[in-house]
Design an enzyme around this catalytic site. Structure first.
Site, PDB file in Angstrom:
ATOM      1  N   LEU A  19       0.825  -1.204   0.000  1.00  0.00           N
ATOM      2  CA  LEU A  19       0.000   0.000   0.000  1.00  0.00           C
ATOM      3  C   LEU A  19       0.868   1.267   0.000  1.00  0.00           C
ATOM      4  CD1 LEU A  19      -2.983   0.920   0.032  1.00  0.00           C
ATOM      5  CD2 LEU A  19      -2.750   1.215   2.489  1.00  0.00           C
ATOM      6  N   THR A  42       9.871   5.921   4.654  1.00  0.00           N
ATOM      7  CA  THR A  42      10.247   5.431   5.985  1.00  0.00           C
ATOM      8  C   THR A  42      10.253   3.903   6.013  1.00  0.00           C
ATOM      9  OG1 THR A  42       8.272   5.000   7.333  1.00  0.00           O
ATOM     10  CG2 THR A  42       8.778   7.314   6.877  1.00  0.00           C
ATOM     11  N   SER A 182      -6.884   2.752   8.162  1.00  0.00           N
ATOM     12  CA  SER A 182      -7.596   1.842   9.051  1.00  0.00           C
ATOM     13  C   SER A 182      -7.929   0.568   8.263  1.00  0.00           C
ATOM     14  CB  SER A 182      -8.853   2.548   9.561  1.00  0.00           C
ATOM     15  OG  SER A 182      -9.604   1.701  10.379  1.00  0.00           O
ATOM     16  N   TYR A 205      -4.740  -6.637  16.259  1.00  0.00           N
ATOM     17  CA  TYR A 205      -4.604  -5.878  15.008  1.00  0.00           C
ATOM     18  C   TYR A 205      -5.912  -5.130  14.700  1.00  0.00           C
ATOM     19  CZ  TYR A 205      -4.490  -4.858  10.037  1.00  0.00           C
ATOM     20  OH  TYR A 205      -4.590  -4.212   8.825  1.00  0.00           O
ATOM     21  N   LYS A 209      -6.967  -0.952  14.799  1.00  0.00           N
ATOM     22  CA  LYS A 209      -7.604  -0.169  13.729  1.00  0.00           C
ATOM     23  C   LYS A 209      -8.867   0.534  14.260  1.00  0.00           C
ATOM     24  CE  LYS A 209      -4.554  -1.090  10.615  1.00  0.00           C
ATOM     25  NZ  LYS A 209      -3.683  -0.056  10.047  1.00  0.00           N
ATOM     26  N   SER A 240      -0.863  -8.619   0.584  1.00  0.00           N
ATOM     27  CA  SER A 240       0.060  -7.987   1.524  1.00  0.00           C
ATOM     28  C   SER A 240       1.346  -8.801   1.602  1.00  0.00           C
ATOM     29  CB  SER A 240      -0.599  -7.958   2.903  1.00  0.00           C
ATOM     30  OG  SER A 240       0.326  -7.539   3.859  1.00  0.00           O
TER      31      SER A 240
HETATM   32  N1  LIG Z   1      -3.422  -6.012   3.218  1.00  0.00           N
HETATM   33  C1  LIG Z   1      -4.701  -5.764   3.424  1.00  0.00           C
HETATM   34  O1  LIG Z   1      -5.605  -6.414   2.874  1.00  0.00           O
HETATM   35  C2  LIG Z   1      -5.093  -4.639   4.351  1.00  0.00           C
HETATM   36  C3  LIG Z   1      -6.436  -4.491   4.686  1.00  0.00           C
HETATM   37  C4  LIG Z   1      -6.809  -3.432   5.507  1.00  0.00           C
HETATM   38  C5  LIG Z   1      -5.863  -2.543   5.960  1.00  0.00           C
HETATM   39  N2  LIG Z   1      -4.561  -2.714   5.629  1.00  0.00           N
HETATM   40  C6  LIG Z   1      -3.606  -1.725   6.142  1.00  0.00           C
HETATM   41  O2  LIG Z   1      -2.865  -1.181   5.062  1.00  0.00           O
HETATM   42  C7  LIG Z   1      -1.572  -0.776   5.520  1.00  0.00           C
HETATM   43  C8  LIG Z   1      -0.509  -1.404   4.670  1.00  0.00           C
HETATM   44  O3  LIG Z   1      -0.703  -2.776   4.648  1.00  0.00           O
HETATM   45  P1  LIG Z   1       0.263  -3.737   3.823  1.00  0.00           P
HETATM   46  O4  LIG Z   1      -0.384  -5.065   3.885  1.00  0.00           O
HETATM   47  O5  LIG Z   1       0.574  -3.103   2.516  1.00  0.00           O
HETATM   48  O6  LIG Z   1       1.554  -3.665   4.744  1.00  0.00           O
HETATM   49  P2  LIG Z   1       2.623  -4.793   5.115  1.00  0.00           P
HETATM   50  O7  LIG Z   1       3.072  -5.503   3.893  1.00  0.00           O
HETATM   51  O8  LIG Z   1       2.099  -5.569   6.264  1.00  0.00           O
HETATM   52  O9  LIG Z   1       3.828  -3.883   5.593  1.00  0.00           O
HETATM   53  C9  LIG Z   1       3.795  -3.241   6.807  1.00  0.00           C
HETATM   54  C10 LIG Z   1       4.624  -1.968   6.699  1.00  0.00           C
HETATM   55  O10 LIG Z   1       4.654  -1.355   7.966  1.00  0.00           O
HETATM   56  C11 LIG Z   1       5.993  -1.123   8.357  1.00  0.00           C
HETATM   57  N3  LIG Z   1       6.097  -1.434   9.775  1.00  0.00           N
HETATM   58  C12 LIG Z   1       5.671  -2.569  10.394  1.00  0.00           C
HETATM   59  N4  LIG Z   1       5.940  -2.497  11.706  1.00  0.00           N
HETATM   60  C13 LIG Z   1       6.544  -1.295  11.909  1.00  0.00           C
HETATM   61  C14 LIG Z   1       7.067  -0.648  13.060  1.00  0.00           C
HETATM   62  N5  LIG Z   1       7.048  -1.218  14.263  1.00  0.00           N
HETATM   63  N6  LIG Z   1       7.613   0.573  12.908  1.00  0.00           N
HETATM   64  C15 LIG Z   1       7.672   1.165  11.698  1.00  0.00           C
HETATM   65  N7  LIG Z   1       7.199   0.605  10.563  1.00  0.00           N
HETATM   66  C16 LIG Z   1       6.647  -0.618  10.684  1.00  0.00           C
HETATM   67  C17 LIG Z   1       6.863  -2.053   7.525  1.00  0.00           C
HETATM   68  O11 LIG Z   1       8.073  -1.370   7.296  1.00  0.00           O
HETATM   69  P3  LIG Z   1       9.543  -2.055   7.346  1.00  0.00           P
HETATM   70  O12 LIG Z   1       9.320  -3.534   7.404  1.00  0.00           O
HETATM   71  O13 LIG Z   1      10.170  -1.583   6.097  1.00  0.00           O
HETATM   72  O14 LIG Z   1      10.167  -1.485   8.541  1.00  0.00           O
HETATM   73  C18 LIG Z   1       6.051  -2.219   6.265  1.00  0.00           C
HETATM   74  O15 LIG Z   1       6.387  -1.226   5.336  1.00  0.00           O
HETATM   75  C19 LIG Z   1      -1.505  -1.202   6.991  1.00  0.00           C
HETATM   76  O16 LIG Z   1      -1.870  -0.118   7.808  1.00  0.00           O
HETATM   77  C20 LIG Z   1      -2.552  -2.294   7.074  1.00  0.00           C
HETATM   78  O17 LIG Z   1      -3.044  -2.438   8.379  1.00  0.00           O
HETATM   79  C21 LIG Z   1      -4.156  -3.743   4.858  1.00  0.00           C
END
Ligand SMILES: NC(=O)c1ccc[n+]([C@@H]2O[C@H](COP(=O)([O-])OP(=O)(O)OC[C@H]3O[C@@H](n4cnc5c(N)ncnc54)[C@H](OP(=O)(O)O)[C@@H]3O)[C@@H](O)[C@H]2O)c1
Length: 350
Positions: A19, A42, A182, A205, A209, A240
């Site tokens: 994302l 970041t 969220s 988790y 949110k 993801s």
């Molecule tokens: N995937 C879905 O279907 C879905 C659905 C609803 C909402 N979301 C939301 O969308 C957003 C992105 O999701 P995603 O699935 O693309 O992400 P992801 O692949 O799970 O990646 C998580 C990201 O958050 C960073 N991160 C994790 N823990 C951290 C910490 N303690 N401090 C700083 N950075 C941290 C990681 O950075 P580094 O590893 O580079 O440090 C990584 O870039 C999130 O807020 C997630 O909750 C996702």
């Protein structure tokens, strides 16, 4: 040649996530020739920063944007470590007088695998719900950070909130758009005011949110008075990177098949693609008009069965928002005291 180019700064936490990267892509695409954008990438680690900046540069070339339209900076921050959060504030404060966009996108869960029996049961009884509101992802209970806070609470809510609170003058100077990411899973049932740090929850988790939604409701009006426009969005469901490790080639493609099936059967939230998921975050940051577009709703990225993307708003249940805000403000004050001697000028001549 364009004169009067307006310089803007965008911070995207967790830029290397599916994302985060697509938010950056879409933000770059939205740029016109009157703007020059610095993207602050970041991550917790430098190799990921390098990887993302490489991808962003390729995207700028692909779009044929004039040289110098986009600049790159980076910030290493771990939201589960308050000293690191303070360090992030220090860097941003030192380098930027104004910040125009801040996307709170980074998030983590404390996953412990998949309950495969439960997953099969859910898929067989209600396949759309199984890939929309999955309850078979196992989450550990009671996990604390080294700062002695609920790890997921600190990573997804408190750490970013503390940073934003310290950056208020930069956000004010940039008339910033603050976008909290969220989820559709942020249902009230996942959060109890008796467990603010989500330490007793097996859905920390989702609870985090819900806290994001409540904090937004409690704070957006005050921020608006300072010229800062805050929105809460949900990106629907998309692939993801963080969950790949629990899947093999069969379960991964099985999941994708179910995602497409869900979309065909009418689920608007199965964006699948990170680019489509980034629609709502970039819409509220660049197109929403705070005078007409209410901030008291959640903006969602949605896709029709034939793949057309659109924005869908859903209501926010505000129950408990002021208690949450009060608790988190108090925690911020505690951490202001704990961190007050952390940053000192070490370059004073002896
Ligand atoms: N995937 C879905 O279907 C879905 C659905 C609803 C909402 N979301 C939301 O969308 C957003 C992105 O999701 P995603 O699935 O693309 O992400 P992801 O692949 O799970 O990646 C998580 C990201 O958050 C960073 N991160 C994790 N823990 C951290 C910490 N303690 N401090 C700083 N950075 C941290 C990681 O950075 P580094 O590893 O580079 O440090 C990584 O870039 C999130 O807020 C997630 O909750 C996702």
């Amino acid at each position: 040649m364009t004169t009067n180019v307006r310089k803007e700064v965008a911070v995207i936490t967790g830029t290397n996530s599916n994302l985060g990267l697509n938010i950056a892509y879409r933000l770059i695409e939205s740029l016109d020739s009157s703007k020059r954008l610095t993207i602050v990438v970041t991550s917790r680690t430098l190799p990921r920063v390098r990887e993302v900046i490489g991808l962003l540069k390729k995207h700028v070339i692909k779009l044929n944007k004039p040289l110098g339209t986009v600049d790159y900076d980076y910030l290493l921050v771990d939201f589960t470590n308050m000293v690191s959060v303070l360090g992030a504030w220090y860097e941003l404060n030192k380098n930027y007088k104004a910040i125009n966009y801040f996307f709170v996108n980074a998030a983590q869960g404390v996953y412990d695998g998949i309950d495969w029996v439960g997953a099969v049961k859910e898929v067989c009884t209600n396949p759309i719900d199984a890939v929309t509101f999955p309850s078979y992802k196992i989450q550990r209970v009671g996990v604390k950070s080294k700062d002695d806070m609920g790890l997921v609470f600190q990573a997804n809510v408190f750490g970013p909130f503390y940073l934003l609170r310290k950056l208020l003058s930069q956000l004010e100077a940039g008339k910033a758009r603050v976008v909290w990411v969220s989820s559709i899973m942020a249902e009230p049932k996942y959060f109890s005011p008796k467990d603010m740090q989500l330490l007793e929850s097996n859905s920390s988790y989702e609870g985090s949110k819900r806290l994001v939604d409540l904090l937004h409701v409690a704070t957006y009006q005050e921020l608006k008075k300072r010229g800062i426009h805050q929105y809460v969005v949900q990106p629907g469901i998309f692939t993801s990177h963080s969950f790949y490790k629990y899947l093999n080639i069969f379960t991964y493609y099985g999941m994708l098949l179910l995602f497409y099936l869900a979309r065909l059967l009418g689920s608007k939230w199965h964006n699948i693609d990170g680019y489509k998921a980034a629609n709502a975050p970039v819409y509220v940051a660049t197109l929403a008009n705070p005078r007409f577009d209410t901030q008291n709703v959640k903006f969602g990225s949605a896709t029709s069965f034939d793949g057309m993307e659109f924005i869908e708003k859903t209501p926010l249940d505000p129950t408990g928002s002021s208690d949450v805000h009060h608790y988190i403000e108090k925690k911020c004050e505690e951490w202001d005291v704990k961190l007050k001697d952390q940053i000192s000028n070490t370059r004073v001549p002896i």
